[in-house]
Design a protein around this motif. Structure first.
Motif, PDB file in Angstrom:
ATOM      1  N   ASN A 145     -24.604  79.173   2.341  1.00 55.18           N
ATOM      2  CA  ASN A 145     -24.684  80.628   2.486  1.00 55.18           C
ATOM      3  C   ASN A 145     -26.076  81.088   2.922  1.00 55.18           C
ATOM      4  N   ASN A 146     -26.841  80.171   3.523  1.00 58.38           N
ATOM      5  CA  ASN A 146     -28.172  80.450   4.074  1.00 58.38           C
ATOM      6  C   ASN A 146     -29.200  80.861   3.034  1.00 58.38           C
ATOM      7  N   THR A 147     -29.045  80.441   1.807  1.00 55.12           N
ATOM      8  CA  THR A 147     -30.101  80.601   0.815  1.00 55.12           C
ATOM      9  C   THR A 147     -30.857  79.278   0.717  1.00 55.12           C
ATOM     10  N   TRP A 148     -32.110  79.363   0.269  1.00 54.39           N
ATOM     11  CA  TRP A 148     -32.965  78.198   0.187  1.00 54.39           C
ATOM     12  C   TRP A 148     -33.379  77.998  -1.266  1.00 54.39           C
ATOM     13  N   ILE A 149     -33.376  76.741  -1.707  1.00 50.90           N
ATOM     14  CA  ILE A 149     -33.767  76.407  -3.069  1.00 50.90           C
ATOM     15  C   ILE A 149     -34.914  75.414  -2.999  1.00 50.90           C
ATOM     16  N   LYS A 150     -35.915  75.626  -3.861  1.00 53.15           N
ATOM     17  CA  LYS A 150     -37.075  74.749  -3.906  1.00 53.15           C
ATOM     18  C   LYS A 150     -37.405  74.471  -5.364  1.00 53.15           C
ATOM     19  N   PHE A 151     -37.697  73.215  -5.703  1.00 50.03           N
ATOM     20  CA  PHE A 151     -38.055  72.843  -7.062  1.00 50.03           C
ATOM     21  C   PHE A 151     -39.560  72.624  -7.148  1.00 50.03           C
ATOM     22  N   SER A 152     -40.084  72.565  -8.362  1.00 46.16           N
ATOM     23  CA  SER A 152     -41.522  72.448  -8.537  1.00 46.16           C
ATOM     24  C   SER A 152     -42.015  71.012  -8.450  1.00 46.16           C
ATOM     25  N   LYS A 153     -41.128  70.015  -8.644  1.00 48.08           N
ATOM     26  CA  LYS A 153     -41.553  68.622  -8.528  1.00 48.08           C
ATOM     27  C   LYS A 153     -40.401  67.764  -8.030  1.00 48.08           C
ATOM     28  N   ASN A 154     -40.726  66.545  -7.644  1.00 48.50           N
ATOM     29  CA  ASN A 154     -39.730  65.601  -7.155  1.00 48.50           C
ATOM     30  C   ASN A 154     -39.143  64.846  -8.339  1.00 48.50           C
ATOM     31  N   CYS A 155     -37.822  64.900  -8.495  1.00 48.62           N
ATOM     32  CA  CYS A 155     -37.167  64.305  -9.659  1.00 48.62           C
ATOM     33  C   CYS A 155     -35.971  63.466  -9.236  1.00 48.62           C
ATOM     34  N   ALA A 156     -35.651  62.472 -10.069  1.00 49.56           N
ATOM     35  CA  ALA A 156     -34.498  61.613  -9.830  1.00 49.56           C
ATOM     36  C   ALA A 156     -33.905  61.204 -11.163  1.00 49.56           C
ATOM     37  N   ILE A 157     -32.664  60.724 -11.122  1.00 48.62           N
ATOM     38  CA  ILE A 157     -32.046  60.129 -12.299  1.00 48.62           C
ATOM     39  C   ILE A 157     -31.634  58.704 -11.929  1.00 48.62           C
ATOM     40  N   LEU A 158     -31.674  57.804 -12.897  1.00 46.52           N
ATOM     41  CA  LEU A 158     -31.308  56.423 -12.654  1.00 46.52           C
ATOM     42  C   LEU A 158     -29.801  56.272 -12.742  1.00 46.52           C
ATOM     43  N   VAL A 159     -29.226  55.542 -11.799  1.00 48.36           N
ATOM     44  CA  VAL A 159     -27.781  55.359 -11.745  1.00 48.36           C
ATOM     45  C   VAL A 159     -27.451  53.888 -11.528  1.00 48.36           C
ATOM     46  N   GLU A 160     -26.190  53.556 -11.799  1.00 42.83           N
ATOM     47  CA  GLU A 160     -25.639  52.237 -11.490  1.00 42.83           C
ATOM     48  C   GLU A 160     -24.479  52.450 -10.538  1.00 42.83           C
ATOM     49  N   LYS A 161     -24.362  51.595  -9.542  1.00 37.94           N
ATOM     50  CA  LYS A 161     -23.298  51.733  -8.561  1.00 37.94           C
ATOM     51  C   LYS A 161     -22.311  50.589  -8.756  1.00 37.94           C
ATOM     52  N   LYS A 162     -21.076  50.945  -9.116  1.00 36.91           N
ATOM     53  CA  LYS A 162     -20.025  49.952  -9.311  1.00 36.91           C
ATOM     54  C   LYS A 162     -18.770  50.443  -8.616  1.00 36.91           C
ATOM     55  N   ASP A 163     -18.231  49.641  -7.711  1.00 28.31           N
ATOM     56  CA  ASP A 163     -16.988  49.964  -7.009  1.00 28.31           C
ATOM     57  C   ASP A 163     -17.041  51.328  -6.337  1.00 28.31           C
TER      58      ASP A 163
END
Length: 126
Positions: free
Chosen positions: A74-92
């Protein structure tokens, strides 16, 4: 946009605190990763007695927040204050988070991208 050698904060309770991006997944010559992309990373800082084996130090992570602007449909922009990630496992071809809590709000677009199981952890939704 994140590239190789970028440092991210981990915002789940898996035990890691800081990770360093080794490889951006999604192509052989891909340089940058954005929100919703998977990366291969190594754990640089963790809680005591976590990630002790060498195999555990190389992890897969999902980027959930960046300082770079993210454009919605919808043409809105979002910006966060820092770079973040979550750890995941990939199975199938399914992504399963390693922790059981997320400490930042998630974008609603994650359910459209196929990450519905992240919302079972009951984070705040933006």
């Amino acid at each position: 946009m994140l590239q190789n050698e970028s440092i991210l904060s981990v915002v789940d309770n898996s035990g890691a605190k800081k990770i360093l991006v080794i490889r951006c997944l999604g192509g052989s010559n891909r340089r940058y990763s954005r929100i919703g992309d998977l990366v291969i990373a190594t754990v640089k800082k963790a809680e005591a007695n976590k990630f002790t084996k060498k195999e555990e130090k190389v992890v897969m992570a999902l980027i959930v927040a960046t300082r770079r602007y993210f454009r919605r449909q919808n043409n809105t922009w979002i910006k966060f204050s820092k770079n973040c990630a979550i750890l995941v496992e990939k199975k199938d071809k399914k992504i399963k988070p390693r922790g059981n809590r997320i400490f930042v709000p998630l974008l609603a677009e994650f359910s459209q991208w196929g990450y519905e199981n992240l919302f079972k952890l009951k984070p705040e939704i933006l």
